[in-house]
Design a protein around this motif. Structure first.
Motif, PDB file in Angstrom:
ATOM      1  N   UNK A 179       4.316   4.791   2.587  1.00 49.26           N
ATOM      2  CA  UNK A 179       4.337   5.331   1.228  1.00 49.26           C
ATOM      3  C   UNK A 179       5.497   6.298   1.089  1.00 49.26           C
ATOM      4  N   UNK A 180       6.350   6.061   0.110  1.00 45.80           N
ATOM      5  CA  UNK A 180       7.544   6.894  -0.066  1.00 45.80           C
ATOM      6  C   UNK A 180       7.183   8.349  -0.332  1.00 45.80           C
ATOM      7  N   UNK A 181       6.166   8.588  -1.162  1.00 48.57           N
ATOM      8  CA  UNK A 181       5.811   9.953  -1.541  1.00 48.57           C
ATOM      9  C   UNK A 181       4.878  10.622  -0.536  1.00 48.57           C
ATOM     10  N   UNK A 182       4.218   9.832   0.296  1.00 47.85           N
ATOM     11  CA  UNK A 182       3.262  10.384   1.271  1.00 47.85           C
ATOM     12  C   UNK A 182       3.481   9.726   2.628  1.00 47.85           C
ATOM     13  N   UNK A 183       4.606  10.025   3.274  1.00 43.66           N
ATOM     14  CA  UNK A 183       4.927   9.376   4.547  1.00 43.66           C
ATOM     15  C   UNK A 183       3.939   9.701   5.660  1.00 43.66           C
ATOM     16  N   UNK A 184       3.154  10.775   5.493  1.00 41.49           N
ATOM     17  CA  UNK A 184       2.176  11.133   6.526  1.00 41.49           C
ATOM     18  C   UNK A 184       0.920  10.280   6.443  1.00 41.49           C
ATOM     19  N   UNK A 185       0.768   9.512   5.361  1.00 41.51           N
ATOM     20  CA  UNK A 185      -0.413   8.666   5.192  1.00 41.51           C
ATOM     21  C   UNK A 185      -0.294   7.412   6.056  1.00 41.51           C
ATOM     22  N   UNK A 186      -1.422   6.897   6.488  1.00 46.30           N
ATOM     23  CA  UNK A 186      -1.485   5.658   7.256  1.00 46.30           C
ATOM     24  C   UNK A 186      -2.003   4.563   6.323  1.00 46.30           C
ATOM     25  N   UNK A 187      -1.194   3.529   6.103  1.00 48.26           N
ATOM     26  CA  UNK A 187      -1.566   2.496   5.133  1.00 48.26           C
ATOM     27  C   UNK A 187      -1.252   1.112   5.691  1.00 48.26           C
ATOM     28  N   UNK A 188      -2.019   0.141   5.238  1.00 51.76           N
ATOM     29  CA  UNK A 188      -1.699  -1.244   5.584  1.00 51.76           C
ATOM     30  C   UNK A 188      -2.298  -2.186   4.551  1.00 51.76           C
ATOM     31  N   UNK A 189      -1.739  -3.375   4.506  1.00 50.00           N
ATOM     32  CA  UNK A 189      -2.264  -4.413   3.631  1.00 50.00           C
ATOM     33  C   UNK A 189      -2.140  -5.754   4.343  1.00 50.00           C
ATOM     34  N   UNK A 190      -2.733  -6.763   3.735  1.00 50.72           N
ATOM     35  CA  UNK A 190      -2.634  -8.121   4.247  1.00 50.72           C
ATOM     36  C   UNK A 190      -1.789  -8.901   3.256  1.00 50.72           C
ATOM     37  N   UNK A 191      -0.534  -9.201   3.566  1.00 47.20           N
ATOM     38  CA  UNK A 191       0.356  -9.884   2.613  1.00 47.20           C
ATOM     39  C   UNK A 191      -0.304 -11.108   1.981  1.00 47.20           C
ATOM     40  N   UNK A 192      -0.146 -11.183   0.667  1.00 45.91           N
ATOM     41  CA  UNK A 192      -0.738 -12.286  -0.077  1.00 45.91           C
ATOM     42  C   UNK A 192      -2.095 -11.963  -0.658  1.00 45.91           C
ATOM     43  N   UNK A 193      -2.688 -10.812  -0.275  1.00 43.38           N
ATOM     44  CA  UNK A 193      -3.978 -10.396  -0.838  1.00 43.38           C
ATOM     45  C   UNK A 193      -3.762  -9.172  -1.736  1.00 43.38           C
ATOM     46  N   UNK A 194      -4.538  -9.042  -2.800  1.00 45.56           N
ATOM     47  CA  UNK A 194      -4.323  -7.944  -3.764  1.00 45.56           C
ATOM     48  C   UNK A 194      -5.044  -6.655  -3.384  1.00 45.56           C
ATOM     49  N   UNK A 195      -5.024  -6.288  -2.100  1.00 44.86           N
ATOM     50  CA  UNK A 195      -5.730  -5.097  -1.655  1.00 44.86           C
ATOM     51  C   UNK A 195      -4.856  -4.283  -0.709  1.00 44.86           C
TER      52      UNK A 195
END
Length: 419
Positions: A179-195
């Motif tokens: 996340x550009x604004x919150x680089x300390x956050x841990x994020x992930x997604x599954x490409x092709x899914x809307x989540x």
């Protein structure tokens, strides 16, 4: 699981849309007021709670009070984006095991290992929840969970471990997101899914967010996650974290308002949906249309529950609170008491609530009272009554009209006897 015998499985109580051998009575009427001892209150107590029951401090009670306190500082959907105006449910996180209702079940050991103290989760959507109707696939859903840990170090560890645990459920399909604004956050997604899922530590708190949209567009998903953090993190800056000992020592009713709500069970045991006091922000989590509720109750200061709502909501997909969609369930025989900013505010609120009350259904001899039948299923009928006393407005409801009327009379009497 929720005990469906205690409530309607389909009941979502939106107050603004509906906007529903006698015990001995004591007390002396004030000058210019009626003698409440003459009212038909059935078997309900008309004395304030602290006159017959003493609050006992315990870990369970302290945790419940801490959760209600935290809920006042957790975002609702309309704080994130105006289109997310509808509430889809809440979850109380009273123990590490409860984390499985908002994260992967494998996250429970993470919460336990890092000594999670308590938490609260709230779901929102741009689709108005309907009983037994699944949220359409083109809807936008958000689930925001806030958990408190003993200190910032344990919160940092928990956030990192939550991410690693969730990511490892499908490591070959998940992809990390920065996340550009919150680089300390841990994020992930599954490409092709809307989540997308994301978690961030903020002082002693951990904020977990899950977003679902209609299209798998990563830029839109990350933008919405950043909106969540932009609204949520400043709220937490205004809430000092509690130690386990401080939570244990929390008082049930420091403002003397819980004592005034009708309490049929005569219990002084706090519970986020059963016996609790909230500010407007906390109250909104339990409402269906949160924007309309925020407008309707703008001049109200405190909201008290007595056996009112279930603070745990069934999900459409087992164990996945991201699938919130049924709204907050209402118990069959509860009460809500609202303290407004003054007598004029109470009068205005009382006039605005309840849709088309039937004058013939109002409880006998109770000033400023009215009742109406709730729209429910064909098998069960519900009635809700509203009363006003000075700067207070109370709701009571029941499956029997006479019982609802007696509850309304008893609520009025409790208020009169609480001065």
């Amino acid at each position: 699981m929720i005990n469906t015998r205690m409530r309607h499985t389909c009941a979502v109580f939106a107050l603004l849309v509906v906007s529903g051998c006698g015990a001995p009575m004591t007390g002396t009427p004030l000058p210019g007021e009626m003698d409440v001892r003459t009212l038909d209150v059935g078997q309900y107590s008309t004395e304030p709670l602290d006159s017959y029951e003493e609050f006992q401090h315990s870990v369970r009670s302290g945790t419940a009070l801490a959760i209600s306190r935290l809920a006042n500082h957790v975002v609702t959907g309309n704080d994130i984006d105006a289109k997310l105006r509808y509430g889809t449910g809440v979850q109380q996180l009273a123990k590490p095991e409860d984390v499985k209702n908002v994260l992967a079940e494998q996250s429970v050991p993470v919460a336990a290992r890092n000594k999670m103290l308590f938490g609260f989760a709230s779901g929102s959507s741009d689709f108005r929840p309907e009983p037994f109707v699944e949220v359409p696939s083109d809807s936008t859903l958000t689930t925001v969970a806030v958990m408190q840990f003993p200190d910032s170090q344990s919160a940092d560890r928990a956030a990192t471990e939550f991410e690693e645990t969730d990511f490892s459920v499908s490591p070959d399909q998940n992809e990390r997101v920065q996340l550009a604004k919150y680089p300390m956050a841990h994020s992930h997604w599954r490409p092709g899914t809307p989540t997308i899922g994301s978690v961030v530590a903020h002082g002693s708190y951990v904020v977990s967010t899950f977003i679902s949209t209609s299209q798998p567009v990563l830029a839109d998903l990350t933008a919405l996650i950043e909106k969540v953090y932009a609204a949520q993190l400043p709220m937490l800056d205004t809430l000092a974290p509690l130690s386990a000992e401080q939570a244990l020592r929390l008082d049930l009713d420091p403002e003397g308002i819980i004592r005034r709500v009708l309490n049929p069970g005569k219990l002084a045991v706090p519970d986020p949906g059963g016996l609790a006091a909230y500010e407007l922000q906390g109250f909104l989590h339990f409402q269906t249309d949160r924007i309309a509720s925020k407008i309707l109750y703008a001049d109200s200061e405190r909201f008290v529950f007595s056996d009112a709502y279930s603070p745990t909501t069934n999900s459409y997909t087992k164990g996945v609170a991201q699938s919130f969609g049924k709204g907050t369930d209402r118990f069959l025989q509860g009460a809500i008491l609202i303290r407004t900013r003054g007598i004029d505010s109470a009068k205005a609120l009382w006039l605005a609530i309840l849709d088309a009350p039937d004058a013939k259904q109002a409880p006998s001899n109770v000033p400023d009272s009215k009742c109406t039948e709730l729209p429910t299923d064909k098998y069960v009928k519900d009635w809700v009554c509203a009363v006003r006393y000075r700067s207070y407005v109370g709701y009571v409801w029941s499956t029997q009209l006479q019982d609802a009327q007696q509850r309304a009379a008893a609520q009025y009497a409790v208020l009169a006897n609480s001065q």
